[in-house]
Design a protein around this motif. Structure first.
Motif, PDB file in Angstrom:
ATOM      1  N   VAL A 106       0.891  -1.271   0.049  1.00 48.58           N
ATOM      2  CA  VAL A 106      -0.074   0.161  -0.100  1.00 48.58           C
ATOM      3  C   VAL A 106       0.887   1.222   0.074  1.00 48.58           C
ATOM      4  O   VAL A 106       0.689   2.020  -0.858  1.00 48.58           O
ATOM      5  N   ILE A 107       1.776   1.270   0.888  1.00 45.25           N
ATOM      6  CA  ILE A 107       2.694   2.532   0.996  1.00 45.25           C
ATOM      7  C   ILE A 107       3.403   2.649  -0.412  1.00 45.25           C
ATOM      8  O   ILE A 107       3.586   3.617  -0.804  1.00 45.25           O
ATOM      9  N   GLY A 108       3.868   1.641  -0.880  1.00 44.30           N
ATOM     10  CA  GLY A 108       4.641   1.767  -1.970  1.00 44.30           C
ATOM     11  C   GLY A 108       3.974   2.015  -3.317  1.00 44.30           C
ATOM     12  O   GLY A 108       4.585   2.939  -3.986  1.00 44.30           O
ATOM     13  N   ARG A 109       2.782   1.545  -3.318  1.00 41.75           N
ATOM     14  CA  ARG A 109       1.805   2.339  -4.241  1.00 41.75           C
ATOM     15  C   ARG A 109       1.410   3.488  -4.252  1.00 41.75           C
ATOM     16  O   ARG A 109       1.455   4.279  -5.134  1.00 41.75           O
ATOM     17  N   LEU A 110       1.353   3.898  -2.961  1.00 39.59           N
ATOM     18  CA  LEU A 110       0.930   5.493  -2.795  1.00 39.59           C
ATOM     19  C   LEU A 110       2.165   6.327  -3.200  1.00 39.59           C
ATOM     20  O   LEU A 110       1.943   7.331  -3.746  1.00 39.59           O
ATOM     21  N   ILE A 111       3.273   5.784  -2.910  1.00 37.82           N
ATOM     22  CA  ILE A 111       4.443   6.837  -3.107  1.00 37.82           C
ATOM     23  C   ILE A 111       4.679   6.486  -4.952  1.00 37.82           C
ATOM     24  O   ILE A 111       5.215   7.633  -5.436  1.00 37.82           O
ATOM     25  N   PHE A 139      16.428   9.027  -6.317  1.00 37.55           N
ATOM     26  CA  PHE A 139      15.681   8.212  -7.045  1.00 37.55           C
ATOM     27  C   PHE A 139      14.267   8.253  -7.165  1.00 37.55           C
ATOM     28  O   PHE A 139      13.560   7.750  -8.071  1.00 37.55           O
ATOM     29  N   ILE A 140      13.680   9.051  -6.559  1.00 38.22           N
ATOM     30  CA  ILE A 140      12.265   9.096  -6.675  1.00 38.22           C
ATOM     31  C   ILE A 140      11.732   9.668  -7.978  1.00 38.22           C
ATOM     32  O   ILE A 140      10.466   9.319  -8.141  1.00 38.22           O
ATOM     33  N   GLN A 141      12.207  10.247  -8.722  1.00 35.80           N
ATOM     34  CA  GLN A 141      11.893  10.626 -10.019  1.00 35.80           C
ATOM     35  C   GLN A 141      12.669   9.981 -11.253  1.00 35.80           C
ATOM     36  O   GLN A 141      12.628  10.561 -12.319  1.00 35.80           O
ATOM     37  N   VAL A 142      13.162   8.963 -10.934  1.00 33.90           N
ATOM     38  CA  VAL A 142      14.291   8.367 -11.955  1.00 33.90           C
ATOM     39  C   VAL A 142      13.339   7.662 -13.227  1.00 33.90           C
ATOM     40  O   VAL A 142      13.786   7.740 -14.332  1.00 33.90           O
ATOM     41  N   HIS A 172       7.826  -1.948  -4.562  1.00 37.02           N
ATOM     42  CA  HIS A 172       6.524  -1.545  -5.012  1.00 37.02           C
ATOM     43  C   HIS A 172       6.165  -0.147  -5.706  1.00 37.02           C
ATOM     44  O   HIS A 172       5.602   0.020  -6.632  1.00 37.02           O
ATOM     45  N   ALA A 173       6.946   0.691  -5.212  1.00 36.91           N
ATOM     46  CA  ALA A 173       7.055   2.127  -5.836  1.00 36.91           C
ATOM     47  C   ALA A 173       7.591   2.092  -7.278  1.00 36.91           C
ATOM     48  O   ALA A 173       7.076   2.648  -8.020  1.00 36.91           O
ATOM     49  N   SER A 174       8.750   1.378  -7.201  1.00 34.22           N
ATOM     50  CA  SER A 174       9.308   1.236  -8.617  1.00 34.22           C
ATOM     51  C   SER A 174       8.391   0.725  -9.727  1.00 34.22           C
ATOM     52  O   SER A 174       8.094   0.792 -10.828  1.00 34.22           O
ATOM     53  N   ARG A 175       7.716  -0.504  -9.246  1.00 29.15           N
ATOM     54  CA  ARG A 175       6.869  -1.266 -10.249  1.00 29.15           C
ATOM     55  C   ARG A 175       5.606  -0.526 -10.537  1.00 29.15           C
ATOM     56  O   ARG A 175       5.145  -0.420 -11.755  1.00 29.15           O
ATOM     57  N   THR A 176       5.250   0.459  -9.854  1.00 24.97           N
ATOM     58  CA  THR A 176       4.184   1.355 -10.057  1.00 24.97           C
ATOM     59  C   THR A 176       4.326   2.473 -11.169  1.00 24.97           C
ATOM     60  O   THR A 176       3.674   2.611 -12.053  1.00 24.97           O
ATOM     61  N   VAL A 177       5.774   2.841 -11.190  1.00 27.41           N
ATOM     62  CA  VAL A 177       5.972   3.700 -12.404  1.00 27.41           C
ATOM     63  C   VAL A 177       6.545   3.100 -13.681  1.00 27.41           C
ATOM     64  O   VAL A 177       7.091   3.547 -14.516  1.00 27.41           O
ATOM     65  N   GLY A 178       6.674   1.555 -13.724  1.00 28.21           N
ATOM     66  CA  GLY A 178       6.983   0.737 -14.785  1.00 28.21           C
ATOM     67  C   GLY A 178       8.265   0.067 -14.695  1.00 28.21           C
ATOM     68  O   GLY A 178       8.482  -0.507 -15.744  1.00 28.21           O
ATOM     69  N   ALA A 179       9.119   0.387 -13.656  1.00 32.43           N
ATOM     70  CA  ALA A 179      10.443  -0.279 -13.372  1.00 32.43           C
ATOM     71  C   ALA A 179      10.142  -1.707 -12.905  1.00 32.43           C
ATOM     72  O   ALA A 179       9.672  -1.772 -11.840  1.00 32.43           O
ATOM     73  N   GLU A 180      10.923  -2.822 -13.242  1.00 29.24           N
ATOM     74  CA  GLU A 180      10.952  -3.844 -12.588  1.00 29.24           C
ATOM     75  C   GLU A 180      12.294  -3.960 -11.436  1.00 29.24           C
ATOM     76  O   GLU A 180      12.857  -2.868 -11.491  1.00 29.24           O
ATOM     77  N   VAL A 181      12.333  -4.752 -10.701  1.00 31.56           N
ATOM     78  CA  VAL A 181      13.537  -4.759  -9.482  1.00 31.56           C
ATOM     79  C   VAL A 181      14.113  -5.840  -9.626  1.00 31.56           C
ATOM     80  O   VAL A 181      13.806  -7.101 -10.020  1.00 31.56           O
ATOM     81  N   ILE A 182      15.362  -5.847  -9.048  1.00 32.27           N
ATOM     82  CA  ILE A 182      15.997  -6.886  -8.697  1.00 32.27           C
ATOM     83  C   ILE A 182      16.586  -6.633  -6.956  1.00 32.27           C
ATOM     84  O   ILE A 182      17.052  -5.441  -6.826  1.00 32.27           O
TER      85      ILE A 182
END
Length: 255
Positions: A14-19, A59-62, A90-100
Motif C-alpha cells: 500500500v505504501i509503495g503504491r501510494l509513493i 531516485f524518486i523521479q528516476v 512496489h513504488a518502482s513497479r508502479t512507475v513501470g520499472a522492474e526490480v532486482i
C-alpha cells in the motif's frame, strides 16, 4: 512496533503504491527542461548496453529519465532487501520499472549481493537496462562505490549518469543522503550525462579507479547543473574520506 508494521507485506504494498502514484503526479505536473537527452536515445532504441546511475537521494523521479513502451529495453532497478527496500520495490513497479533485490554483505551475513550481480549481468546480456544508486544503501552521500563499475566491467556496458531537480522541493537535511522530495506544480530539469566506457576485463586497479572517479565526477556535475537550472541551492556531497579496502561482494542499490 513501527518496524513490525513496515515489515508487513500488505503495508509495504500500500505504501509503495501510494509513493509510486505520487511520483507519477509530480512527473506530470512539473514543467521539465531536458538537457542532453540525445545521449540516452540510442539506448532507448536498444543500441548498446547501459547501466544507469542516479544518486540515492534522487531516485524518486528516476522514471522520468527513461522511456517506457513497446520496443524500449526493459529497465530494472537494484533494490536492497531491507524493509524500506520492499516499499521502494512496489513504488518502482508502479512507475513501470522492474526490480532486482540484493544488498552487500554486512557483518559477515550474506544479503544476496552476489546473486543480484549475476541477475543484473544476465538482464543486460538479454538486452535490458539496469539502474543503480552508486552511493546506496547508506553512503557516503554522492560518492560512487565500486559496484556499478564492477558490473559494467563484467557486462561490457557503458555507464550513464542521470539526475533531476525541481524548484519545489523538500530536502531532508538530517538524512544521510539528503533525500530530495519533489513537490508538484513547479519547474524542473532532467539531465542525462555522457556515456562512460567500462574498464576492460583485464583492467588494472588504476584503470578501474579512473572509471569510478570519472563516473562520480559526471554525476556530481549534472546534479549541480540540475539544481542551478531549477534555481535552488546545490546539494553537496559528503566530504571525501580514505577509501576502505575493496570488498568482492560490494554492490550499490536503493534502500
Amino acid at each position: 512496533m513501527l518496524k513490525n508494521i513496515l515489515g508487513n507485506s500488505i503495508v509495504q504494498f500500500v505504501i509503495g503504491r501510494l509513493i509510486g502514484l505520487y511520483m507519477l503526479l509530480v512527473g506530470v505536473t512539473t514543467r521539465w527542461t531536458r538537457v542532453n537527452q540525445a545521449a540516452i536515445e540510442p539506448f532507448w532504441a536498444g543500441q548498446g548496453k547501459m547501466i544507469a546511475c542516479i544518486w540515492h537521494g534522487r531516485f524518486i523521479q528516476v522514471h522520468k529519465l527513461w522511456a517506457f513502451g513497446p520496443g524500449v529495453p526493459r529497465a530494472k532497478m537494484l533494490i536492497s532487501q531491507s524493509r524500506e527496500g520492499g516499499i521502494v520495490a512496489h513504488a518502482s513497479r508502479t512507475v513501470g520499472a522492474e526490480v532486482i533485490r540484493g544488498s552487500s554483505a554486512k557483518r559477515g551475513q550474506q544479503k544476496g549481493g552476489v546473486e543480484a550481480m549475476r541477475q543484473m549481468a544476465r538482464h543486460i546480456e538479454d538486452g535490458g537496462i539496469i539502474c543503480m544508486t552508486p552511493d546506496g544503501p547508506r553512503g557516503p552521500r554522492m560518492r560512487v562505490k565500486r559496484g556499478p563499475v564492477q558490473l559494467a566491467k563484467l557486462a561490457g556496458a557503458q555507464l550513464v549518469a542521470l539526475t533531476w531537480a525541481t524548484s519545489n522541493r523538500i530536502v531532508f537535511e538530517r538524512s544521510w543522503d539528503k533525500f530530495v522530495l519533489p513537490l508538484p506544480f513547479g519547474r524542473g530539469a532532467l539531465i542525462w550525462g555522457n556515456p562512460i566506457d567500462p574498464p576492460p576485463l583485464d583492467a588494472s586497479e588504476a584503470e578501474f579507479e579512473a572509471v569510478r572517479l570519472q563516473l562520480e565526477a559526471e554525476m556530481l556535475r549534472i546534479a549541480a547543473e540540475a539544481d542551478r537550472l531549477a534555481g535552488i541551492p546545490v546539494v553537496q556531497p559528503a566530504p571525501l574520506k580514505p577509501e576502505p579496502a575493496p570488498q568482492a561482494e560490494e554492490t550499490a542499490h536503493a534502500s
